[in-house]
Write an enzyme that holds these catalytic residues in place. Structure first.
Site, PDB file in Angstrom:
ATOM      1  N   SER A 102       0.838  -1.199   0.000  1.00 30.42           N
ATOM      2  CA  SER A 102       0.000   0.000   0.000  1.00 30.42           C
ATOM      3  C   SER A 102       0.874   1.249   0.000  1.00 30.42           C
ATOM      4  CB  SER A 102      -0.907   0.022   1.225  1.00 30.42           C
ATOM      5  OG  SER A 102      -1.440   1.326   1.365  1.00 30.42           O
ATOM      6  N   HIS A 130      -1.301  -1.168  -4.206  1.00 37.30           N
ATOM      7  CA  HIS A 130      -2.560  -0.788  -3.589  1.00 37.30           C
ATOM      8  C   HIS A 130      -2.577   0.731  -3.395  1.00 37.30           C
ATOM      9  CE1 HIS A 130      -6.089  -1.783  -1.071  1.00 37.30           C
ATOM     10  NE2 HIS A 130      -5.664  -0.852  -0.225  1.00 37.30           N
ATOM     11  N   ASP A 156      -4.744   3.768  -1.874  1.00 36.56           N
ATOM     12  CA  ASP A 156      -5.849   4.095  -0.964  1.00 36.56           C
ATOM     13  C   ASP A 156      -6.384   5.487  -1.273  1.00 36.56           C
ATOM     14  OD1 ASP A 156      -6.125   1.819   0.885  1.00 36.56           O
ATOM     15  OD2 ASP A 156      -4.008   2.226   1.275  1.00 36.56           O
ATOM     16  N   MET A 172      -9.023   8.262  -0.330  1.00 32.23           N
ATOM     17  CA  MET A 172      -9.858   8.674   0.814  1.00 32.23           C
ATOM     18  C   MET A 172     -10.344  10.098   0.584  1.00 32.23           C
ATOM     19  SD  MET A 172      -7.621   7.230   3.969  1.00 32.23           S
ATOM     20  CE  MET A 172      -6.764   5.657   3.941  1.00 32.23           C
ATOM     21  N   HIS A 216      -8.405   1.268  -3.927  1.00 33.17           N
ATOM     22  CA  HIS A 216      -9.332   1.020  -2.821  1.00 33.17           C
ATOM     23  C   HIS A 216      -9.995   2.343  -2.486  1.00 33.17           C
ATOM     24  CE1 HIS A 216      -9.689  -0.044   1.778  1.00 33.17           C
ATOM     25  NE2 HIS A 216     -10.868   0.044   1.180  1.00 33.17           N
ATOM     26  N   MET A 225     -12.148   4.611  -0.480  1.00 31.60           N
ATOM     27  CA  MET A 225     -12.830   4.859   0.796  1.00 31.60           C
ATOM     28  C   MET A 225     -13.483   6.234   0.659  1.00 31.60           C
ATOM     29  SD  MET A 225      -9.825   3.268   3.130  1.00 31.60           S
ATOM     30  CE  MET A 225      -8.737   3.371   1.715  1.00 31.60           C
ATOM     31  N   MET A 258     -11.712  -5.559   5.373  1.00 34.98           N
ATOM     32  CA  MET A 258     -10.853  -4.737   6.226  1.00 34.98           C
ATOM     33  C   MET A 258     -10.541  -5.514   7.495  1.00 34.98           C
ATOM     34  SD  MET A 258     -10.400  -1.884   4.535  1.00 34.98           S
ATOM     35  CE  MET A 258      -9.315  -1.240   5.803  1.00 34.98           C
ATOM     36  N   GLY A 261      -1.095   1.648   9.700  1.00 31.10           N
ATOM     37  CA  GLY A 261      -0.377   1.497  10.960  1.00 31.10           C
ATOM     38  C   GLY A 261      -1.210   1.024  12.134  1.00 31.10           C
ATOM     39  N   ASP A 312      -6.941  -6.314   4.322  1.00 29.07           N
ATOM     40  CA  ASP A 312      -6.320  -4.989   4.298  1.00 29.07           C
ATOM     41  C   ASP A 312      -6.339  -4.388   5.703  1.00 29.07           C
ATOM     42  OD1 ASP A 312      -5.398  -2.464   3.754  1.00 29.07           O
ATOM     43  OD2 ASP A 312      -7.066  -1.882   2.458  1.00 29.07           O
ATOM     44  N   GLY A 329       0.975  -2.077   4.022  1.00 28.04           N
ATOM     45  CA  GLY A 329       1.592  -0.756   3.925  1.00 28.04           C
ATOM     46  C   GLY A 329       2.833  -0.679   4.778  1.00 28.04           C
TER      47      GLY A 329
HETATM   48  C1  DX5 Z   1      -6.405   1.902   5.535  1.00 28.25           C
HETATM   49  C2  DX5 Z   1      -5.991   1.372   4.189  1.00 28.25           C
HETATM   50  C3  DX5 Z   1      -4.911   0.382   4.187  1.00 28.25           C
HETATM   51  C4  DX5 Z   1      -3.626   0.814   4.853  1.00 28.25           C
HETATM   52  C5  DX5 Z   1      -2.987  -0.383   5.412  1.00 28.25           C
HETATM   53  O1  DX5 Z   1      -7.733   2.335   5.544  1.00 28.25           O
HETATM   54  O2  DX5 Z   1      -7.079   0.802   3.493  1.00 28.25           O
HETATM   55  O3  DX5 Z   1      -4.653  -0.052   2.858  1.00 28.25           O
HETATM   56  O4  DX5 Z   1      -2.726   1.407   3.985  1.00 28.25           O
HETATM   57  O5  DX5 Z   1      -1.854   0.015   6.089  1.00 28.25           O
HETATM   58  P1  DX5 Z   1      -1.109  -0.976   7.091  1.00 28.25           P
HETATM   59  O6  DX5 Z   1      -0.605  -2.126   6.280  1.00 28.25           O
HETATM   60  O7  DX5 Z   1      -0.034  -0.135   7.647  1.00 28.25           O
HETATM   61  O8  DX5 Z   1      -2.127  -1.399   8.110  1.00 28.25           O
HETATM   62 ZN    ZN Z   2      -6.585  -0.080   1.527  1.00 31.54          ZN
END
Ligand code: DX5
Ligand code: ZN
Length: 224
Positions: free
Chosen positions: A11, A35, A37, A39, A68, A70, A139, A147, A177, A199
């Protein structure tokens, strides 16, 4: 590695946004998808990138882009990501009352269609829709930020979905994820996930390529 049995999807949320091309390059030979993200600060309280950035990434990245979303109103926005070159576009079930139409639109625009379920959304009510989708993104945290700690109780949803997909002979990627790391990926694979977003575990490592390879090895050893 499009036909890999397992998909490792670093990610970019955990990468340096001023060096996205280098971040993409760092894992080009060791991962399968990138990936991205997206948002909107409405569906989740965080704001990232939109179609222009995806278009630019598409021009430089050697891996397929796994977007992805969101965001609110995916019906309005999702196809735009397919049009700028996303390989897969996953949108959230919680953000629409018409997921099947969006899936059809995405496939017609040339991308795969993914349905994403946030932490508090049960999988059961969506099982009958899965033939319309290529990817089910589950999720394993509350969507919004990288993180966070992996929530093992989410794996019940993965098991339920995998059982359903097997019984119906569906070709479905089940992607987990959030909080996926060397400590958690084996449990996710054993539950039936076959695509893994990571990520922090990839871009927080000294050597992102080695981290991605290590994750693949662990997941392959545990694939159920
Ligand atoms: C959060 C994202 C994830 C995020 C995962 O809403 O959808 O893709 O980047 O990050 P880590 O791997 O650090 O949990
Ligand atoms: Zn994601």
């Amino acid at each position: 590695m499009l036909n890999s049995p397992l998909i490792i999807a670093p990610s970019l949320l955990a990468a340096d946004f001023s060096r996205l091309a280098e971040a993409a390059d760092a894992v080009a030979d060791s991962a399968d998808w990138l990936h991205v993200d997206v948002m909107d600060n409405h569906f989740v309280p965080n704001l990232t990138v939109g179609p222009p950035v995806v278009r630019s990434l598409k021009a430089v990245a050697r891996l397929p882009l796994d977007c992805h979303l969101m965001i609110e109103n995916p019906k309005r926005w999702a196809v735009g990501y397919a049009e700028v070159g996303a390989y897969n576009v996953s949108f959230h079930a919680e953000a629409t009352d018409d997921p099947v139409t969006i899936a059809k639109d995405l496939r017609a625009a040339g991308s795969r269609a993914g349905l994403a379920l946030d932490r508090d959304t049960p999988v059961e009510r969506y099982l009958d829709l899965l033939p319309q989708f290529d990817v089910l993104l589950i999720m394993t945290i509350k969507a919004g930020f990288g993180g966070q700690a992996f929530l093992p109780e989410m794996l019940d949803k993965v098991r339920t979905a995998r059982r359903h997909a097997k019984a119906g002979h569906l070709e479905l990627r089940i992607e987990v994820d959030g909080g996926v790391s060397a400590d958690t990926i084996e449990a996710a694979a054993a539950a039936g996930a076959d695509a893994f977003v990571a990520g922090t575990a990839v871009y927080g490592a000294h050597d992102p390529a080695a981290a991605a390879r290590h994750l693949r090895k662990l997941a392959s050893g545990s694939a159920g």
